[in-house]
Design a protein around this motif. Structure first.
Motif, PDB file in Angstrom:
ATOM      1  N   PHE A 163       0.854  -1.190   0.000  1.00  0.00           N
ATOM      2  CA  PHE A 163       0.000   0.000   0.000  1.00  0.00           C
ATOM      3  C   PHE A 163       0.887   1.235   0.000  1.00  0.00           C
ATOM      4  N   SER A 164       0.313   2.372  -0.355  1.00  0.00           N
ATOM      5  CA  SER A 164       1.066   3.618  -0.425  1.00  0.00           C
ATOM      6  C   SER A 164       0.401   4.676   0.449  1.00  0.00           C
ATOM      7  N   THR A 165       1.146   5.727   0.747  1.00  0.00           N
ATOM      8  CA  THR A 165       0.630   6.779   1.612  1.00  0.00           C
ATOM      9  C   THR A 165       0.890   8.155   1.012  1.00  0.00           C
ATOM     10  N   ASP A 166       0.116   9.110   1.469  1.00  0.00           N
ATOM     11  CA  ASP A 166       0.315  10.526   1.140  1.00  0.00           C
ATOM     12  C   ASP A 166       0.096  11.290   2.439  1.00  0.00           C
ATOM     13  N   ASP A 167       1.201  11.740   3.043  1.00  0.00           N
ATOM     14  CA  ASP A 167       1.138  12.449   4.318  1.00  0.00           C
ATOM     15  C   ASP A 167       1.284  13.948   4.062  1.00  0.00           C
ATOM     16  N   GLU A 168       0.199  14.554   3.582  1.00  0.00           N
ATOM     17  CA  GLU A 168       0.172  15.985   3.239  1.00  0.00           C
ATOM     18  C   GLU A 168       1.216  16.333   2.183  1.00  0.00           C
ATOM     19  N   GLU A 169       1.455  15.419   1.260  1.00  0.00           N
ATOM     20  CA  GLU A 169       2.451  15.632   0.207  1.00  0.00           C
ATOM     21  C   GLU A 169       1.847  16.279  -1.041  1.00  0.00           C
ATOM     22  N   PHE A 170       0.573  16.016  -1.290  1.00  0.00           N
ATOM     23  CA  PHE A 170      -0.100  16.597  -2.450  1.00  0.00           C
ATOM     24  C   PHE A 170      -0.865  17.864  -2.068  1.00  0.00           C
ATOM     25  N   MET A 171      -1.470  17.848  -0.901  1.00  0.00           N
ATOM     26  CA  MET A 171      -2.285  18.972  -0.462  1.00  0.00           C
ATOM     27  C   MET A 171      -2.113  19.140   1.050  1.00  0.00           C
ATOM     28  N   THR A 172      -1.761  20.330   1.472  1.00  0.00           N
ATOM     29  CA  THR A 172      -1.608  20.585   2.897  1.00  0.00           C
ATOM     30  C   THR A 172      -2.936  20.334   3.611  1.00  0.00           C
ATOM     31  N   GLY A 173      -2.871  19.542   4.678  1.00  0.00           N
ATOM     32  CA  GLY A 173      -4.084  19.252   5.438  1.00  0.00           C
ATOM     33  C   GLY A 173      -4.827  18.012   4.976  1.00  0.00           C
ATOM     34  N   MET A 174      -4.258  17.254   4.018  1.00  0.00           N
ATOM     35  CA  MET A 174      -4.904  16.035   3.539  1.00  0.00           C
ATOM     36  C   MET A 174      -3.952  14.853   3.639  1.00  0.00           C
ATOM     37  N   ALA A 175      -4.458  13.741   4.143  1.00  0.00           N
ATOM     38  CA  ALA A 175      -3.699  12.488   4.183  1.00  0.00           C
ATOM     39  C   ALA A 175      -4.474  11.428   3.412  1.00  0.00           C
ATOM     40  N   ALA A 176      -3.746  10.435   2.874  1.00  0.00           N
ATOM     41  CA  ALA A 176      -4.405   9.407   2.064  1.00  0.00           C
ATOM     42  C   ALA A 176      -3.590   8.123   2.061  1.00  0.00           C
ATOM     43  N   ILE A 177      -4.270   7.021   1.793  1.00  0.00           N
ATOM     44  CA  ILE A 177      -3.600   5.743   1.522  1.00  0.00           C
ATOM     45  C   ILE A 177      -4.255   5.137   0.283  1.00  0.00           C
ATOM     46  N   ALA A 178      -3.529   4.263  -0.407  1.00  0.00           N
ATOM     47  CA  ALA A 178      -4.055   3.623  -1.616  1.00  0.00           C
ATOM     48  C   ALA A 178      -3.585   2.178  -1.687  1.00  0.00           C
ATOM     49  N   VAL A 179      -4.422   1.334  -2.291  1.00  0.00           N
ATOM     50  CA  VAL A 179      -4.078  -0.067  -2.542  1.00  0.00           C
ATOM     51  C   VAL A 179      -4.331  -0.356  -4.019  1.00  0.00           C
ATOM     52  N   PRO A 180      -3.682  -1.391  -4.569  1.00  0.00           N
ATOM     53  CA  PRO A 180      -3.865  -1.690  -5.994  1.00  0.00           C
ATOM     54  C   PRO A 180      -5.128  -2.493  -6.275  1.00  0.00           C
ATOM     55  N   VAL A 181      -5.718  -2.233  -7.431  1.00  0.00           N
ATOM     56  CA  VAL A 181      -6.784  -3.077  -7.984  1.00  0.00           C
ATOM     57  C   VAL A 181      -6.147  -3.785  -9.178  1.00  0.00           C
ATOM     58  N   LEU A 182      -6.054  -5.118  -9.105  1.00  0.00           N
ATOM     59  CA  LEU A 182      -5.288  -5.881 -10.084  1.00  0.00           C
ATOM     60  C   LEU A 182      -6.166  -6.493 -11.158  1.00  0.00           C
ATOM     61  N   ASP A 183      -5.587  -6.689 -12.356  1.00  0.00           N
ATOM     62  CA  ASP A 183      -6.314  -7.352 -13.429  1.00  0.00           C
ATOM     63  C   ASP A 183      -6.075  -8.861 -13.345  1.00  0.00           C
TER      64      ASP A 183
END
Length: 264
Positions: free
Chosen positions: A196-216
């Protein structure tokens, strides 16, 4: 003898199917493909293949890769893929899965697909909280500073990743954005290991996110499923608690497209 074999194969492929088979082979491989590889796979003579590649490039279904020799999906082929995934029946089933996980998590969930310049939001289900971050369907976000983008980058072959990272500078979006290729490679290596991946206010100040893959069906990244939230309500540490329901939903989305492929 080889030319005779190619000629025999060519006569077996109807003229109106040749370009479609080339597009299918490029997409099937999932990486930029050299003409010689297509000649070997399809058995078409080089002049015929090069003519068809030129046509596909001119109209936007294929485009040259960074090396100038290989071919990958062009804007029209990528648009075709997105529109296919957005077909009414498939999208209804997909949104049912997204709504279910969004309700369980209580935050906005997004489905994004990789494009040439970044990740494009294909679908999303908004949180019911009044404080939310607006990133509507169709929004394109950078690879290097978003959870969905870093998830995608982590699946690339080393040579392809090197080409992507050397193509342009990693522009800072916030004070937290990773702008060093070496530091980003280290982050992507962690992403590959943990899944999984993370975004610790790297794209937008004040926003955090995580992501997982959807595989074919070939276990390649088809899309990413992510959740993001304002850090005032959910810090990155808190969002990581949503990882398991997010993974379950990603498996359901993969199975949905697997079943669709089997039926078609």
């Amino acid at each position: 003898m080889h030319d005779q074999t190619n000629s025999a194969k060519e006569t077996q492929i109807p003229t109106n199917l040749r370009l479609l088979l080339i597009l299918e082979e490029v997409v099937r491989r999932g990486v930029a493909v050299k003409p010689a590889q297509l000649v070997e796979a399809l058995g078409l003579p080089k002049p015929t293949l090069h003519r068809l590649l030129q046509t596909a490039e001119e109209v936007g279904f294929l485009q040259r890769d960074l090396d100038g020799r290989s071919y990958g999906p062009g804007p029209r082929l990528r648009s075709l893929a997105v529109n296919t995934m957005s077909s009414e029946h498939l999208r209804t089933a997909r949104l049912t899965i997204l709504r279910s996980v969004a309700e369980e998590i209580g935050e906005t969930c997004n489905l994004a697909t990789p494009d040439r310049e970044g990740m494009t939001y294909l679908d999303r289900v908004e949180t019911k909280w009044p404080l939310r971050i607006q990133l509507p369907i169709g929004t394109q976000v950078p690879f290097h500073c978003t959870a969905s983008g870093k998830m995608y980058l982590s699946t690339l072959r080393p040579a392809t990743l090197n080409s992507v990272l050397s193509a342009r500078a990693l522009e800072p979006q916030t004070e937290q954005t990773i702008t060093s290729p070496e530091a980003l490679r280290a982050e992507l290596q962690k992403t590959r290991k943990r899944g999984f991946s993370t975004d610790d206010e790297e794209f937008m100040t004040g926003m955090a996110a995580i992501a997982v893959p959807v595989l074919d069906t070939q276990q390649r990244l088809m899309a990413t499923l992510s959740v993001h939230a304002p850090v005032q309500r959910s810090s990155l540490v808190q969002i990581l608690e949503f990882l398991e329901p997010l993974k379950r939903a990603a498996i359901s989305l993969s199975k949905l497209h697997e079943d669709q492929s089997a039926d078609s």
